[in-house]
Design a protein around this motif. Sequence first.
Motif, mmCIF file in Angstrom:
data_model
loop_
_atom_site.group_PDB
_atom_site.id
_atom_site.type_symbol
_atom_site.label_atom_id
_atom_site.label_comp_id
_atom_site.label_asym_id
_atom_site.label_seq_id
_atom_site.Cartn_x
_atom_site.Cartn_y
_atom_site.Cartn_z
ATOM 1 N N ILE A 146 0.831 -1.296 -0.060
ATOM 2 C CA ILE A 146 0.035 0.190 -0.002
ATOM 3 C C ILE A 146 0.830 1.394 -0.036
ATOM 4 C CG2 ILE A 146 -1.639 1.307 1.350
ATOM 5 C CD1 ILE A 146 -2.946 -1.187 2.267
ATOM 6 N N ASN A 147 1.973 1.054 0.749
ATOM 7 C CA ASN A 147 2.822 2.297 0.927
ATOM 8 C C ASN A 147 3.464 2.473 -0.498
ATOM 9 O OD1 ASN A 147 4.389 4.319 1.901
ATOM 10 N ND2 ASN A 147 5.892 2.969 2.894
ATOM 11 N N TYR A 148 3.939 1.557 -1.032
ATOM 12 C CA TYR A 148 4.590 1.604 -2.430
ATOM 13 C C TYR A 148 3.604 2.204 -3.275
ATOM 14 C CZ TYR A 148 6.495 -0.126 -6.881
ATOM 15 O OH TYR A 148 6.598 -0.408 -8.133
ATOM 16 N N LYS A 149 2.368 1.658 -3.605
ATOM 17 C CA LYS A 149 1.472 2.292 -4.409
ATOM 18 C C LYS A 149 1.130 3.483 -4.366
ATOM 19 C CE LYS A 149 -0.703 -2.275 -5.186
ATOM 20 N NZ LYS A 149 -2.188 -3.363 -5.020
ATOM 21 N N ASN A 150 0.860 4.065 -2.829
ATOM 22 C CA ASN A 150 0.686 5.459 -2.631
ATOM 23 C C ASN A 150 1.969 6.330 -2.974
ATOM 24 O OD1 ASN A 150 -1.687 4.879 -1.942
ATOM 25 N ND2 ASN A 150 -1.040 4.913 0.613
ATOM 26 N N THR A 151 3.107 5.962 -2.960
ATOM 27 C CA THR A 151 4.240 6.617 -3.410
ATOM 28 C C THR A 151 4.461 6.725 -4.849
ATOM 29 O OG1 THR A 151 5.361 5.822 -1.479
ATOM 30 C CG2 THR A 151 6.796 6.831 -3.239
ATOM 31 N N ILE A 152 4.134 5.835 -5.626
ATOM 32 C CA ILE A 152 3.994 5.849 -7.021
ATOM 33 C C ILE A 152 3.066 6.572 -7.351
ATOM 34 C CG2 ILE A 152 3.718 4.356 -9.167
ATOM 35 C CD1 ILE A 152 6.470 3.939 -7.897
ATOM 36 N N LYS A 153 1.886 6.708 -7.052
ATOM 37 C CA LYS A 153 0.562 7.535 -7.139
ATOM 38 C C LYS A 153 1.147 8.790 -7.207
ATOM 39 C CE LYS A 153 -4.150 8.091 -6.418
ATOM 40 N NZ LYS A 153 -5.412 7.821 -5.551
ATOM 41 N N GLN A 154 1.723 9.127 -6.021
ATOM 42 C CA GLN A 154 2.245 10.772 -5.824
ATOM 43 C C GLN A 154 3.200 11.150 -6.763
ATOM 44 O OE1 GLN A 154 2.725 11.870 -1.629
ATOM 45 N NE2 GLN A 154 2.410 9.917 -1.120
ATOM 46 N N LEU A 155 4.222 10.081 -7.084
ATOM 47 C CA LEU A 155 5.013 10.201 -8.230
ATOM 48 C C LEU A 155 4.604 10.705 -9.427
ATOM 49 C CD1 LEU A 155 7.867 10.387 -9.264
ATOM 50 C CD2 LEU A 155 7.985 8.108 -9.670
ATOM 51 N N GLN A 156 3.351 10.014 -9.768
ATOM 52 C CA GLN A 156 2.649 10.298 -10.962
ATOM 53 C C GLN A 156 2.088 11.545 -11.128
ATOM 54 O OE1 GLN A 156 -0.062 6.968 -10.925
ATOM 55 N NE2 GLN A 156 1.371 5.535 -12.305
ATOM 56 N N GLN A 157 1.499 12.043 -10.115
ATOM 57 C CA GLN A 157 0.941 13.200 -10.051
ATOM 58 C C GLN A 157 1.999 14.429 -9.991
ATOM 59 O OE1 GLN A 157 -1.219 13.172 -6.214
ATOM 60 N NE2 GLN A 157 -2.889 11.924 -6.982
ATOM 61 N N GLU A 158 3.072 14.389 -9.429
ATOM 62 C CA GLU A 158 4.082 15.358 -9.411
ATOM 63 C C GLU A 158 4.778 15.472 -10.736
ATOM 64 O OE1 GLU A 158 5.138 17.528 -7.144
ATOM 65 O OE2 GLU A 158 3.559 16.585 -5.616
ATOM 66 N N ILE A 159 4.933 14.404 -11.687
ATOM 67 C CA ILE A 159 5.580 14.536 -12.925
ATOM 68 C C ILE A 159 4.363 14.603 -14.077
ATOM 69 C CG2 ILE A 159 7.614 13.383 -12.213
ATOM 70 C CD1 ILE A 159 6.710 10.889 -13.536
ATOM 71 N N LYS A 160 3.162 14.502 -13.633
ATOM 72 C CA LYS A 160 1.918 14.826 -14.597
ATOM 73 C C LYS A 160 2.095 13.614 -15.463
ATOM 74 C CE LYS A 160 2.002 19.726 -14.163
ATOM 75 N NZ LYS A 160 2.246 21.006 -14.667
ATOM 76 N N PHE A 161 2.244 12.516 -15.047
ATOM 77 C CA PHE A 161 2.339 11.271 -15.822
ATOM 78 C C PHE A 161 1.277 10.974 -16.752
ATOM 79 C CE2 PHE A 161 2.881 6.663 -16.047
ATOM 80 C CZ PHE A 161 3.891 6.672 -16.729
ATOM 81 N N GLU A 162 0.081 11.080 -16.360
ATOM 82 C CA GLU A 162 -0.911 11.206 -17.089
ATOM 83 C C GLU A 162 -1.275 11.812 -18.309
ATOM 84 O OE1 GLU A 162 -6.024 10.847 -16.654
ATOM 85 O OE2 GLU A 162 -4.728 11.278 -14.995
#
Length: 413
Positions: free
Chosen positions: A122-138
């Motif tokens: 869960i910690n790992y997934k949350n961290t990846i999700k935050q990373l995606q938001q910061e670099i505007k991965f979508e």
Amino acid sequence: METSIHCQLHQEYQVQYIFLNQNNIKFGCIECISDLQDENHNANIFKNIFLLHDIQSSPQKLLTQISNIDDQNLQFYSCLHKKTETIIMQTFQNWENNMRNFQKKIDNIILQQKEFVEQLLINYKNTIKQLQQEIKFEEFQNLIKEFGTANEKLQNDVLEQISHKITQHFESLDKNNAKELNESLKRIKQEYINQAENLNQPDIQELQTSFQQLIKSTNDLYSQMGKSFNYITQMNSSLIPNSYSKYLLGLIKNKLNQDIKQIKLLYLGSRDGLNGQSLWNKIDGKKHLIYIFKSKNPGNNIFGSYISCKVNQDLNNWQSDESLSSFIFSYTHNEIYPLKQSQKQHAILCQPISYAVWIGMSGNIGICNDFINGQSYLGSSYEWDKFENQRSSHLFGGDSPNIEECEVYELQI
């Protein structure tokens, strides 16, 4: 006895004892025993006096009153006493309790570990999700999709536009030398570390302790079974099968031309401590010893030796085997290496300050006190047709013994 019988000499007391003297069988009571104690100071006079209740439930005790019973038969049946079943069941119940407790601890550890892993993911997934938001991965993924669509339609002008947008995407992330992005990434990283540190990883120390208790109770059970059922001519080794044990014992009996009356496990590394001093404390002054070793090297080689001469830790010198019955064996290779006649004075070195086991010149089996280091010059004192006067990995499966377990048995000849 089912009915009460009163003593002829002491009518107020009941008969409880039988006096099995040759041609003079008598019955007596507690007062009769007291009178004998007053009249005699020789303890041997009581060796033929038995409790009636005891002897009725222990027929083997009658064998001691038969003069022509073979000693080995007498020894065998003397070990079968009325407490056998109780002792075995108590030892088994202790083993069963340890086994079930160990199983419970395993189940608990599995459950704790599962919870730990789930939280970590869960910690790992949350961290990846935050990373995606910061670099505007979508946004980046959408640009890649647009690029793929335009490429299929051969829209070169659109491809150039998308390539330009991708470039702008990275430029926006890298503005001000990516100061803002680095700060965000640092914050996300620290959150991940803090959450991971706060997770309760299972402590397996208690499990390790329970495992050692389980091993001990298992050894106790096997030992008690051996004692109670009087497996006096079996080794019941955990390292070699009974078939190979019988082969070794048969070889020893042929070499000595004598029977083996009893076998006793003197030393077990996992029980007594896998170090030289613990070994010597158990075997000092003993003879007719069988050493069995299991190595942790690749292949888990199993090997050992039979040493007929007495070992003495105060000798600090070589012990000679005048019988030439000593030998080294390899269970892994199914080979026997007998002591050379010219080397009988170098059967075994008794020098505990330096070595746990040092058999033969240069150490045909040489094991240091840590049971890890050592050497094997197999063939120098014990015959081996492939001897080249150099260190060999044939016995150990490696350059050093690296012992995982050791058993030492004493044979009573």
